[in-house]
Design an enzyme around this catalytic site. Structure first.
Site, mmCIF file in Angstrom:
data_model
loop_
_atom_site.group_PDB
_atom_site.id
_atom_site.type_symbol
_atom_site.label_atom_id
_atom_site.label_comp_id
_atom_site.label_asym_id
_atom_site.label_seq_id
_atom_site.Cartn_x
_atom_site.Cartn_y
_atom_site.Cartn_z
ATOM 1 N N SER A 1 44.039 42.502 39.970
ATOM 2 C CA SER A 1 43.527 43.866 39.899
ATOM 3 C C SER A 1 44.649 44.857 39.635
ATOM 4 O O SER A 1 45.707 44.806 40.262
ATOM 5 C CB SER A 1 42.832 44.202 41.217
ATOM 6 N N GLY B 1 43.838 48.076 39.934
ATOM 7 C CA GLY B 1 43.222 49.266 40.521
ATOM 8 C C GLY B 1 42.359 49.988 39.504
ATOM 9 O O GLY B 1 41.529 49.373 38.830
ATOM 10 N N GLY C 1 41.768 48.775 35.792
ATOM 11 C CA GLY C 1 41.055 47.563 35.423
ATOM 12 C C GLY C 1 41.731 46.334 35.977
ATOM 13 O O GLY C 1 42.218 46.338 37.105
ATOM 14 N N GLY D 1 36.883 46.399 44.947
ATOM 15 C CA GLY D 1 37.411 45.044 44.790
ATOM 16 C C GLY D 1 36.362 43.998 45.140
ATOM 17 O O GLY D 1 36.248 42.963 44.471
ATOM 18 N N ASP D 2 35.583 44.263 46.183
ATOM 19 C CA ASP D 2 34.544 43.321 46.579
ATOM 20 C C ASP D 2 33.442 43.249 45.512
ATOM 21 O O ASP D 2 32.868 42.186 45.286
ATOM 22 C CB ASP D 2 33.966 43.720 47.935
#
Lengths: 317, 317
Positions: free
Chosen positions: B222, B224, B227, B253-254
């Site tokens: 990730s 953030g 992308g 993120g989940d």
């Protein structure tokens, strides 16, 4: 036995953190939990001193179940009435000093209040003294304590009331035997201007006398670390602790209420009751765990409390 | 179905206050509660999108009972295994920005870990993909995820692992199909010096390649709000969201892990999986309730995500 009433019980959660820094995330080093609300604190002190006590009030939801479990673990007899809404939590974040977060607490329905009063009436048969402590949860009428005090009187039990604001003022016409406000609560109740030129004790006596005139049988007004003033039908006393006691003042007021309750039960003379109230309060401050009282510490303080009758200087009416 | 594993589940409590002032007492204006822990967030996103999902993990005590009740109210299928110790709470105090307090969580006994593995093995029969998310509670071996990944492989299920630190490094030899670290977690894992002169995306590709070499089938790293980078056996891609999305990044993120899980289940090609991961993540940021995803919003983002294959510039090995 002494019956304590905690209508707005709580789960008191304490988080120990290194330092509270707003807008960051903290790993909590230590979590402790305790059944809370002033009435339960009073019950715990009495139970710890070996006095027969039963705790009632309202508990609901998962948090209420946890409070009930903690009471069971502490061996404290309880007869709480279930409600549908969730009992509140209080979270204290301690990093040396404490930062508190108080949840708003449950909303009680009229049917639940009816159920409580029925249960309370059945418990009054065994109660010689009833202690009514703390705020009222939402949904209860402002005169809830007045109703409970009237029922206690009818059943022959005496009452100690420790609350403030509207619940206190609405309860006074029902003539509680003892109320225990502090200076701030007295001023709030009487909408009184702070300064009166006679110092804190003089002001306490004057305001306490005014609250007696509104219906309270006796007013035991806390002066914090300076002890208390008792304005009663038998006289007016100023009672001072032996020394400035170092420690945690949390729960000291509830310890003094415990003393008032057992003094009423034993029909002790007022100077003895007030001495016990200051001694238990000082012992609570000195205790390693906030809000607990060791009998030996209280005994030590009791021998050196000073009681002064002050009928001359400050007439009670 | 997709099976999510949350070994260190939580009750996420949010307090709204006017302004957090250390060493004062706050009346909480609004309390909200949610079943938490990254695996449960993934399960909730999948359930909200209509994907068949089952949540397992460990829950204990009164707080665990409350988490289970909240899962039931959300209609989320669960097969959690009970433990004796208390599930942790997280408290977020929000006054515009958030201040977090994370309880240390339970200690799991060896017998409870055995019971969990037995239950997990029985659930694997119906699982095509297993999502393993978050920290490990105390008492579990550091290679707990390695054990669960090996069992999943044996049962024919593929695995997505979203954790960091020791639990991640100990799991890599078991060859999870996908891991999803961010730049910080990659650096921590590889004890890498931050700067490498090729910019964040270049560094992500290089570090992700190193983690693949340690055992991961694919690394979705990730970046953030920028992308993510996917380093896979089929190629390396850089995937960017259509725009800087305003909103709350909690749970983004989940949401991307949820996309990875359903992509693995459907055996979609990597560019499609990665596009879905960025679209769901952006939709989670834009959602009015943190950590939820509206399918229509995700569909809108999906059409404008850009995918760039970058095999030339940054060889994966």
């Amino acid at each position: 036995m002494i019956l304590t009433v905690t209508l707005n019980a709580a789960l008191d959660v304490t988080y120990r953190v290194e330092a509270l820094v707003p807008h960051t995330t903290h790993r909590v080093a230590e979590v402790s939990e305790r059944a809370g609300g002033k009435g339960l604190n009073v019950a715990r002190v009495l139970h710890g001193l070996g006095e027969p006590v039963l705790a009632t009030g309202l508990l609901g939801g998962d948090t209420g179940a946890r409070v009930r479990r903690l009471l069971g673990e502490a061996g404290l007899g309880e007869a709480f009435v279930p409600i549908g809404d969730e009992t509140r939590r209080t979270v204290a974040v301690v990093d040396g000093d404490a930062t508190g977060f108080w949840e708003p607490g449950p909303v009680v329905t009229p049917g639940e209040w009816d159920a409580f009063r029925a249960r309370y009436a059945s418990l009054l048969g065994d109660a010689t003294v009833v202690v009514l402590s703390g705020s009222l949860p939402r949904g209860l009428p402002a005169d809830a304590y007045a109703t409970l005090i009237a029922a206690a009187r009818e059943a022959g039990a005496r009452t100690v009331l420790d609350t403030s604001g509207a619940p206190l003022s609405a309860a006074l016409p029902a003539r509680p035997d003892v109320v225990k406000p502090n200076l701030h609560e007295l001023r709030e109740l009487l909408a009184d201007a702070p300064a009166d030129g006679r110092g804190a004790a003089g002001e306490l006596v004057r305001l306490a006398g005014a609250v007696r005139a509104l219906g309270a049988g006796a007013v035991v007004a806390s002066a914090g670390a300076d002890g208390l003033v008792g304005v009663t039908a038998d006289g007016v006393w100023r009672v001072r602790p032996p020394e400035r006691v170092a420690g945690n003042p949390t729960g000291a007021g509830d310890a003094s209420v415990a003393a008032l309750a057992r003094g009423l039960r034993d029909r002790s003379p007022w100077p003895r009751i007030l001495t016990d109230a200051v001694a238990l309060s000082a012992a609570a401050v000195a205790a390693p765990v906030a809000g607990t009282v060791e009998a030996a510490t209280a005994d030590r303080f009791r021998t050196s409390v000073t009681v002064t009758e002050i009928t001359q200087e400050f007439p009670a009416c």
